[in-house]
Design an enzyme around this catalytic site. Structure first.
Site, short mmCIF file in Angstrom:
data_model
loop_
_atom_site.label_atom_id
_atom_site.label_comp_id
_atom_site.label_asym_id
_atom_site.label_seq_id
_atom_site.Cartn_x
_atom_site.Cartn_y
_atom_site.Cartn_z
N CYS A 116 0.80 -1.22 0.00
CA CYS A 116 0.00 0.00 0.00
C CYS A 116 0.84 1.28 0.00
O CYS A 116 0.32 2.35 -0.29
CB CYS A 116 -0.96 0.01 1.18
SG CYS A 116 -2.08 -1.42 1.21
N HIS A 258 -3.13 7.10 2.90
CA HIS A 258 -3.57 5.83 2.30
C HIS A 258 -4.99 5.54 2.77
O HIS A 258 -5.30 5.62 3.96
CB HIS A 258 -2.61 4.73 2.72
CG HIS A 258 -3.12 3.35 2.44
ND1 HIS A 258 -3.65 3.00 1.21
CD2 HIS A 258 -3.19 2.23 3.21
CE1 HIS A 258 -4.02 1.74 1.25
NE2 HIS A 258 -3.75 1.25 2.45
N ASN A 288 -10.05 -0.15 0.27
CA ASN A 288 -8.58 -0.14 0.25
C ASN A 288 -8.11 -0.68 -1.09
O ASN A 288 -8.30 -1.86 -1.40
CB ASN A 288 -8.06 -1.01 1.40
CG ASN A 288 -6.53 -1.02 1.48
OD1 ASN A 288 -5.84 -0.63 0.55
ND2 ASN A 288 -6.01 -1.49 2.60
#
Length: 331
Positions: A116, A258, A288
């Site tokens: 990520c 993020h 996500n």
């Protein structure tokens, strides 16, 4: 970090697949419910790639939009950095697949794996290449088709993830340009790697009927530990960026963390007493999306009129590894 050249963001683009998986859809697949998911994550829906879409396909659409925004063509590119943990295949790289799709010249193209944190890592690498003077335009792509590595019988993970791609053109500019990447700060803590893993499919645990029977091909995570370390690492990276540039949190126009979990993002903002209205939030729409998370959220902020040229923007991310990083830039 001074030099003859600096790098600026000359064009951006993103792509969200057409298919949408809502919380109510998940209620039919696993023991969960809409309110529970929203309360714990802030996620309402996530986009899912079509059966014939791989990471390079999503990246191609985002890259086309970024090139158009920059007023460039694929022939102008000097390099491609493709940030992903769900590439088309182990080899050739998704970057080379994208190079072929775009019709680029014979340029540098490679994949970057930092989960990520991948896009922040990719921006940092591109920035350093640009500063050396040998590159004028580098395409940085974050693209993930992560739903194919999610076990939809595991409610701890299946509620979180979606597919997306984002792309930025990082271009050379004069050293005295004000709208530049100001600094980047990258970290990793391999000792915490067991908190978030996709164990099978590599040289240590090759895919086999036994692995598939045990569902070893899917991501596994320790949610509580991930939350704690995500807040810690992203907060630390933000401090590092602000301190390095002698900037205070109140001077930042937008924080783009993020997009993993709304609670995590709010905890990072609270640490700096940063107004919630100055945090770009897209997790409700995307879930996500790993390396695609930050550029996708940026694009939503740009297209809704929030982000404007000249804004001071702080990016921060964490991911499996554990990896973490931040970028401070004036867009």
């Amino acid at each position: 970090m001074t030099g003859y050249f600096r790098s600026r963001i000359s064009g951006t683009g993103s792509y969200l697949p057409e298919k949408v998986l809502t919380n109510h859809d998940l209620e039919k697949m696993v023991d969960t419910n809409h309110d529970w998911i929203v309360e714990r994550t802030g996620i309402v829906r996530r986009h899912i790639a079509a059966d014939d879409e791989a990471a390079s396909d999503l990246g191609f659409k985002a890259a086309q939009r970024a090139l158009t925004a920059a007023g460039l063509t694929a022939k102008d590119l000097d390099g491609i950095i493709f940030c992903t943990v769900t590439g088309d295949q182990s080899m050739p790289s998704s970057a080379c697949c994208l190079q072929a799709k775009l019709g680029c010249r014979s340029i540098m193209a490679f994949d970057l794996s930092a989960a990520c944190s991948g896009f922040v890592y990719g921006l940092s690498v591109a920035d350093h290449f640009i500063r050396l003077g040998g590159f004028k335009h580098i395409l940085v792509v974050g693209s993930e088709v992560i739903h194919r590595f999610v076990n939809y019988e595991d409610r701890e993970t299946c509620i979180l993830f979606g597919d997306a791609a984002g792309a930025w053109i990082v271009s050379q500019t004069a050293a005295d340009d004000k709208n530049v990447i100001m600094s980047s700060h990258l970290h990793s803590e391999g000792s915490l790697g067991d908190l978030f893993v996709l164990g099978a499919g590599g040289s240590r645990i090759p895919l086999s009927p036994e692995v598939l029977d045990k569902k070893g091909q899917f991501v596994k995570m320790k949610g509580r530990e991930i939350y704690k370390n995500a807040v810690r690492t992203m907060t630390s990276c933000c401090h590092q960026a602000l301190d390095a540039n002698h900037v205070q949190a109140k001077d930042v126009d937008w924080l783009i963390p993020h997009q993993a979990n709304l609670r995590i993002m709010e905890a990072v903002a609270d640490h700096f007493d940063f107004p919630k209205e100055k945090v770009i939030v897209a997790v409700h729409e995307t879930g996500n999306t790993s390396a695609a998370s930050i550029p996708t959220a940026f694009q939503i902020g740009l297209e809704t009129g929030k982000i404007k040229r000249g804004d001071l923007i702080l990016l921060t991310a964490f991911g499996a590894g554990l990896t973490a990083g931040s970028v401070l830039m004036r867009y």
